[in-house]
Design a protein around this motif. Structure first.
Motif, PDB file in Angstrom:
ATOM      1  N   TYR A 193      75.590  27.484   9.816  1.00  0.00           N
ATOM      2  CA  TYR A 193      77.056  27.476   9.947  1.00  0.00           C
ATOM      3  C   TYR A 193      77.541  26.091  10.361  1.00  0.00           C
ATOM      4  O   TYR A 193      78.350  25.927  11.273  1.00  0.00           O
ATOM      5  N   MET A 194      77.093  25.072   9.652  1.00  0.00           N
ATOM      6  CA  MET A 194      77.403  23.701  10.044  1.00  0.00           C
ATOM      7  C   MET A 194      78.896  23.382   9.953  1.00  0.00           C
ATOM      8  O   MET A 194      79.393  22.507  10.648  1.00  0.00           O
ATOM      9  N   ASP A 195      79.628  24.132   9.107  1.00  0.00           N
ATOM     10  CA  ASP A 195      81.053  23.857   8.944  1.00  0.00           C
ATOM     11  C   ASP A 195      81.879  24.318  10.142  1.00  0.00           C
ATOM     12  O   ASP A 195      83.087  24.061  10.196  1.00  0.00           O
ATOM     13  N   LYS A 196      81.263  24.971  11.109  1.00  0.00           N
ATOM     14  CA  LYS A 196      81.980  25.391  12.305  1.00  0.00           C
ATOM     15  C   LYS A 196      82.109  24.266  13.330  1.00  0.00           C
ATOM     16  O   LYS A 196      82.719  24.450  14.382  1.00  0.00           O
ATOM     17  N   HIS A 197      81.541  23.116  13.046  1.00  0.00           N
ATOM     18  CA  HIS A 197      81.600  21.972  13.946  1.00  0.00           C
ATOM     19  C   HIS A 197      82.347  20.800  13.311  1.00  0.00           C
ATOM     20  O   HIS A 197      82.364  20.645  12.091  1.00  0.00           O
ATOM     21  N   ASP A 198      82.948  19.989  14.149  1.00  0.00           N
ATOM     22  CA  ASP A 198      83.461  18.691  13.710  1.00  0.00           C
ATOM     23  C   ASP A 198      82.277  17.870  13.201  1.00  0.00           C
ATOM     24  O   ASP A 198      81.210  17.855  13.840  1.00  0.00           O
ATOM     25  N   GLU A 199      82.456  17.180  12.070  1.00  0.00           N
ATOM     26  CA  GLU A 199      81.314  16.522  11.432  1.00  0.00           C
ATOM     27  C   GLU A 199      80.684  15.433  12.288  1.00  0.00           C
ATOM     28  O   GLU A 199      79.521  15.060  12.091  1.00  0.00           O
TER      29      GLU A 199
ATOM     30  N   GLY B 294      78.410  17.469  16.361  1.00  0.00           N
ATOM     31  CA  GLY B 294      77.570  18.653  16.245  1.00  0.00           C
ATOM     32  C   GLY B 294      76.304  18.492  17.060  1.00  0.00           C
ATOM     33  O   GLY B 294      75.311  17.922  16.583  1.00  0.00           O
TER      34      GLY B 294
ATOM     35  N   ARG C 215      86.389  21.573  16.543  1.00  0.00           N
ATOM     36  CA  ARG C 215      87.181  21.266  15.348  1.00  0.00           C
ATOM     37  C   ARG C 215      88.669  21.367  15.672  1.00  0.00           C
ATOM     38  O   ARG C 215      89.105  22.232  16.439  1.00  0.00           O
TER      39      ARG C 215
END
Length: 429
Positions: A316-322, A325, A369
């Motif tokens: 679920y990498m898209d749940k963090h600010d790029e 993380g 995010r």
């Protein structure tokens, strides 16, 4: 304390602390063994330089401190804060349910529980019981059944074909654990079971159960996980891990400087209680320690609010600010939120980074995010109550608020080393 010893002892601490009351009792035992003196809020205090003390409230919150060898109003206090409670299922006051020969207990959801992982687990039961003793006096005691005594069975997929696509949990009807089977006409009460447990654990006779605060917990103990044992899995890592780290840091300081650990109950439900971070407990202790020099002492103090952080999940990498993380086993996480959900500012973050860099240890930074809400900690509450410069930091983890959570084996020890140095630092700013 060496790295391997630290982690093995952490597992012992977690297994000995199924509830906030047990966690505080465990910390009391360790503090007393290290020469710290117990204080009672009902008594007058005569605090001596270069001495360690601790005081509890409600049996579920604790403040422990070293007075240091100097004037606390001039030196300030190196503070670490954490919380003793974790999301769980608590037994209701009138819990007994008898259905189709099964004896179950009604439960209330405490905190922001991730409910699905509670199904199909071996559960035990622990907490505090208040009872009338044979001497006619009211007593408190801790109980811990220690073995698996309950189970919340899932409904078979054959009877719920949408379970993997749209399953929801009704906290009232789906969660009562099954404890045993009873024959028709059985009159065994939950109070009977508690009286028997008190007798087995303490040898005391409870004439009448007057009240209790009991919660179910995962009967599986804390354990090393991974092909290379690079993880630790356990219940209540949020936030007993930080309690343990803060305790070990305080115990391992030189004692020359004024240092304090506070572990509050009720963080998971807002901290508004007599023993919560939004209550008066810590401030009352500081009043009695610092006296008229309290304001000056606070001005030269710093609080490190230690509470676990969200590690970046590979699924679920898209749940963090790029750019924010945090990775497990890559260092503790400085938590930043400019809307004051975390109390970190540039100065408090700089203090931590400087010490960590001096020790050659890693650190990371977390910002939620911009299109997501942010959780909080005791940090902003303590900063607001005391007016103390505060840092929010934590070990990155997976599965926060699940019945079983996961951390890396490196990060807790790293935070321990930095906080130990922070607590014995002659000059904070």
């Amino acid at each position: 304390m060496e790295h391997a010893e630290f982690n093995k002892d952490l597992l012992k601490f977690l297994n000995a602390s199924p509830t906030p009351w047990h966690a505080v009792a465990t910390m009391e035992s360790r503090l007393a063994a290290a020469g710290f003196h117990a204080l009672n809020e009902r008594d007058d205090w005569e605090l001596k330089p270069g001495t360690g003390y601790y005081v509890t409230r409600n049996g579920s919150s604790i403040v422990a401190f070293r007075t240091g060898n100097g004037d606390v109003s001039a030196s300030g206090i190196r503070m670490v804060g954490a919380h003793t409670d974790s999301p769980c299922l608590k037994v209701k006051p009138n819990p007994e349910l008898r259905r189709k020969g099964f004896f179950q207990l009604g439960v209330e959801v405490y905190g922001g529980v991730l409910l699905n992982p509670w199904f199909d687990r071996d559960l035990s039961l622990a907490g505090r019981v208040t009872y009338l003793g044979e001497d006619g006096e009211v007593h408190d005691t801790l109980v811990d059944f220690r073995k698996a005594v309950a189970f919340i069975p899932s409904l078979a997929i054959h009877l719920d074909r949408e379970a993997n696509s749209s399953r929801t949990v009704n906290a009232q009807t789906d969660l009562p654990p099954v404890m045993m089977q009873v024959p028709d006409g059985d009159t065994t009460s939950f109070h009977d079971l508690l009286q028997r447990q008190i007798s087995e654990e303490s040898g005391e006779k409870a004439r009448k159960i007057l009240g209790y605060e009991l919660s179910f917990y995962d009967a599986s103990g804390a354990a090393f996980v991974g092909l290379r044992d690079e993880f630790i899995a356990s219940a209540r890592l949020d936030n007993l891990l930080s309690c343990y780290i803060g305790l070990q840091a305080l115990l391992n300081t030189s004692g020359d400087e004024a240092a304090l650990l506070v572990c509050n109950d009720h963080e998971e439900v807002g901290s508004v209680s007599a023993e919560g971070a939004q209550g008066p407990f810590l401030s009352a202790v500081l009043d009695r320690w610092c006296g008229t020099g309290k304001a000056k002492a606070i001005a030269g103090s710093m609080m490190v609010s230690a509470d676990n952080a969200h590690g970046i999940h590979p699924n679920y990498m898209d749940k963090h600010d790029e750019n924010h993380g945090p990775l497990l086993n890559s260092g503790p996480v400085i938590k930043v939120n400019h809307n004051q959900r975390y109390a970190t500012n540039s100065r408090s973050a700089a203090v931590y980074r400087h010490i960590s860099d001096e020790l050659g240890l890693p650190h990371q930074t977390f910002v939620v995010r911009s299109d997501m809400g942010c959780g909080s900690t005791i940090g902003p509450l303590t900063a607001g109550n005391l007016g103390v410069t505060t840092l929010d930091i934590g070990v990155p983890q997976f599965g926060m608020h699940s019945i079983r959570e996961l951390i890396g084996t490196e990060d807790g020890y790293t935070l321990f080393r930095v906080l130990t140095e922070f607590m014995q630092r002659k000059k904070i700013f």
